[in-house]
Design a protein around this motif. Structure first.
Motif, PDB file in Angstrom:
ATOM      1  N   ALA A 122       0.829  -1.208   0.000  1.00 19.53           N
ATOM      2  CA  ALA A 122       0.000   0.000   0.000  1.00 19.53           C
ATOM      3  C   ALA A 122       0.864   1.260   0.000  1.00 19.53           C
ATOM      4  N   ARG A 123       1.940   1.249   0.773  1.00 22.78           N
ATOM      5  CA  ARG A 123       2.831   2.423   0.806  1.00 22.78           C
ATOM      6  C   ARG A 123       3.469   2.669  -0.564  1.00 22.78           C
ATOM      7  N   ALA A 124       3.815   1.612  -1.267  1.00 22.90           N
ATOM      8  CA  ALA A 124       4.388   1.779  -2.608  1.00 22.90           C
ATOM      9  C   ALA A 124       3.383   2.443  -3.536  1.00 22.90           C
ATOM     10  N   LEU A 125       2.132   2.002  -3.470  1.00 21.93           N
ATOM     11  CA  LEU A 125       1.082   2.644  -4.273  1.00 21.93           C
ATOM     12  C   LEU A 125       0.885   4.092  -3.849  1.00 21.93           C
ATOM     13  N   HIS A 126       0.886   4.315  -2.539  1.00 18.32           N
ATOM     14  CA  HIS A 126       0.668   5.676  -2.034  1.00 18.32           C
ATOM     15  C   HIS A 126       1.815   6.601  -2.414  1.00 18.32           C
ATOM     16  N   ASP A 127       3.043   6.090  -2.375  1.00 21.11           N
ATOM     17  CA  ASP A 127       4.190   6.913  -2.788  1.00 21.11           C
ATOM     18  C   ASP A 127       4.029   7.376  -4.238  1.00 21.11           C
ATOM     19  N   GLU A 128       3.574   6.482  -5.097  1.00 20.60           N
ATOM     20  CA  GLU A 128       3.352   6.838  -6.501  1.00 20.60           C
ATOM     21  C   GLU A 128       2.224   7.871  -6.617  1.00 20.60           C
ATOM     22  N   LEU A 129       1.171   7.672  -5.856  1.00 21.62           N
ATOM     23  CA  LEU A 129       0.053   8.617  -5.858  1.00 21.62           C
ATOM     24  C   LEU A 129       0.505   9.995  -5.362  1.00 21.62           C
ATOM     25  N   GLU A 130       1.314  10.006  -4.313  1.00 18.99           N
ATOM     26  CA  GLU A 130       1.828  11.267  -3.781  1.00 18.99           C
ATOM     27  C   GLU A 130       2.688  11.980  -4.829  1.00 18.99           C
ATOM     28  N   ARG A 131       3.506  11.218  -5.552  1.00 18.23           N
ATOM     29  CA  ARG A 131       4.316  11.828  -6.628  1.00 18.23           C
ATOM     30  C   ARG A 131       3.413  12.462  -7.690  1.00 18.23           C
ATOM     31  N   GLU A 132       2.327  11.781  -8.004  1.00 17.25           N
ATOM     32  CA  GLU A 132       1.372  12.319  -8.983  1.00 17.25           C
ATOM     33  C   GLU A 132       0.786  13.644  -8.492  1.00 17.25           C
ATOM     34  N   PHE A 133       0.379  13.686  -7.236  1.00 14.24           N
ATOM     35  CA  PHE A 133      -0.190  14.917  -6.682  1.00 14.24           C
ATOM     36  C   PHE A 133       0.842  16.043  -6.662  1.00 14.24           C
ATOM     37  N   ILE A 134       2.072  15.718  -6.288  1.00 14.47           N
ATOM     38  CA  ILE A 134       3.134  16.733  -6.241  1.00 14.47           C
ATOM     39  C   ILE A 134       3.366  17.303  -7.627  1.00 14.47           C
ATOM     40  N   GLU A 135       3.360  16.441  -8.630  1.00 13.28           N
ATOM     41  CA  GLU A 135       3.527  16.909 -10.006  1.00 13.28           C
ATOM     42  C   GLU A 135       2.382  17.842 -10.404  1.00 13.28           C
ATOM     43  N   ARG A 136       1.147  17.449 -10.058  1.00 13.60           N
ATOM     44  CA  ARG A 136      -0.008  18.287 -10.384  1.00 13.60           C
ATOM     45  C   ARG A 136       0.060  19.642  -9.676  1.00 13.60           C
ATOM     46  N   LEU A 137       0.635  19.662  -8.475  1.00 14.63           N
ATOM     47  CA  LEU A 137       0.753  20.924  -7.734  1.00 14.63           C
ATOM     48  C   LEU A 137       1.846  21.828  -8.291  1.00 14.63           C
ATOM     49  N   LYS A 142       5.608  23.616  -3.898  1.00 19.34           N
ATOM     50  CA  LYS A 142       4.160  23.883  -3.896  1.00 19.34           C
ATOM     51  C   LYS A 142       3.445  22.937  -2.927  1.00 19.34           C
ATOM     52  N   ARG A 143       3.917  21.679  -2.833  1.00 25.67           N
ATOM     53  CA  ARG A 143       3.347  20.734  -1.874  1.00 25.67           C
ATOM     54  C   ARG A 143       3.509  21.279  -0.459  1.00 25.67           C
ATOM     55  N   GLU A 144       4.717  21.749  -0.134  1.00 24.37           N
ATOM     56  CA  GLU A 144       4.974  22.281   1.211  1.00 24.37           C
ATOM     57  C   GLU A 144       4.112  23.516   1.466  1.00 24.37           C
ATOM     58  N   GLN A 145       3.947  24.339   0.460  1.00 20.05           N
ATOM     59  CA  GLN A 145       3.100  25.525   0.596  1.00 20.05           C
ATOM     60  C   GLN A 145       1.658  25.118   0.876  1.00 20.05           C
ATOM     61  N   LEU A 146       1.156  24.138   0.126  1.00 18.85           N
ATOM     62  CA  LEU A 146      -0.209  23.670   0.339  1.00 18.85           C
ATOM     63  C   LEU A 146      -0.364  23.105   1.742  1.00 18.85           C
ATOM     64  N   LEU A 147       0.566  22.268   2.182  1.00 18.87           N
ATOM     65  CA  LEU A 147       0.475  21.689   3.519  1.00 18.87           C
ATOM     66  C   LEU A 147       0.487  22.762   4.599  1.00 18.87           C
ATOM     67  N   ASP A 148       1.319  23.784   4.396  1.00 15.49           N
ATOM     68  CA  ASP A 148       1.355  24.897   5.351  1.00 15.49           C
ATOM     69  C   ASP A 148       0.022  25.628   5.399  1.00 15.49           C
ATOM     70  N   LEU A 150      -2.951  24.479   4.556  1.00 14.77           N
ATOM     71  CA  LEU A 150      -3.974  23.620   5.153  1.00 14.77           C
ATOM     72  C   LEU A 150      -3.812  23.552   6.668  1.00 14.77           C
ATOM     73  N   GLN A 151      -2.554  23.504   7.126  1.00 16.76           N
ATOM     74  CA  GLN A 151      -2.310  23.480   8.583  1.00 16.76           C
ATOM     75  C   GLN A 151      -2.844  24.748   9.244  1.00 16.76           C
ATOM     76  N   ARG A 152      -2.746  25.866   8.570  1.00 17.64           N
ATOM     77  CA  ARG A 152      -3.267  27.126   9.130  1.00 17.64           C
ATOM     78  C   ARG A 152      -4.764  27.063   9.353  1.00 17.64           C
ATOM     79  N   LEU A 153      -5.457  26.300   8.506  1.00 15.27           N
ATOM     80  CA  LEU A 153      -6.913  26.169   8.662  1.00 15.27           C
ATOM     81  C   LEU A 153      -7.294  25.217   9.795  1.00 15.27           C
ATOM     82  N   THR A 154      -6.371  24.330  10.153  1.00 14.23           N
ATOM     83  CA  THR A 154      -6.677  23.388  11.231  1.00 14.23           C
ATOM     84  C   THR A 154      -6.091  23.867  12.540  1.00 14.23           C
TER      85      THR A 154
END
Length: 154
Positions: A122-137, A142-148, A150-154
């Motif tokens: 599952a982690r191998a699949l998730h790592d690939e999915l995360e790479r896909e999202f990072i590319e789209r961002l 940009k990933r770090e910016q998004l996470l920051d 989102l953290q501000r909202l929580t």
């Protein structure tokens, strides 16, 4: 035409005006969540696992022996809902719930050997999915910016 003007003139396929919705943070977050969850479901279909179940497995792997209530609280899952989720993972042979000698009312969660093997896939699949999202961002920054943000909202 500015992006704001273009967004104001957008409509969906049914002709519903989206101008006001597109500017709402909650609307955009919900649409993003749906998109991410749909992609997760497609990628993880072969493993028959939902995002909450994956999160439980990751947390149990990262913190073996933690109480069921602690894992539930960390994920923001109500206790009653978590019991059913844990029972499902246990029935699949992925986790085991062991009694805690000092607190007979609590269960400590551990991955089984089958669970560790399953999580590795599952982690191998998730790592690939995360790479896909990072590319789209647009990359890791940009990933770090998004996470920051989102953290501000929580």
């Amino acid at each position: 035409m500015s992006p704001a003007t273009a967004a104001a003139k957008l409509t969906d396929e049914a002709g519903v005006q989206l101008e006001e919705s597109l500017g709402l943070i909650g609307y955009r977050l919900r649409r993003a969540q749906l998109s991410v969850f749909q992609r997760f479901a497609a990628v993880f279909e072969t493993l028959a696992i939902r995002p909450a179940e994956y999160a439980v497995l990751v947390l149990v792997d990262d913190s073996p022996g933690r109480k069921q209530s602690e894992i539930a609280a960390a994920l923001g899952i109500k206790r009653a809902n978590f019991v059913a989720l844990a029972q499902g993972l246990e029935a699949r042979g992925l986790i085991e719930r062991l009694n805690i000698a000092s607190d007979r009312r609590a269960n400590a969660l551990h991955l089984t050997p089958v669970g560790r093997s399953f999580l590795a896939r599952a982690r191998a699949l998730h790592d690939e999915l995360e790479r896909e999202f990072i590319e789209r961002l647009g990359g890791p920054a940009k990933r770090e910016q998004l996470l920051d943000l989102l953290q501000r909202l929580t």
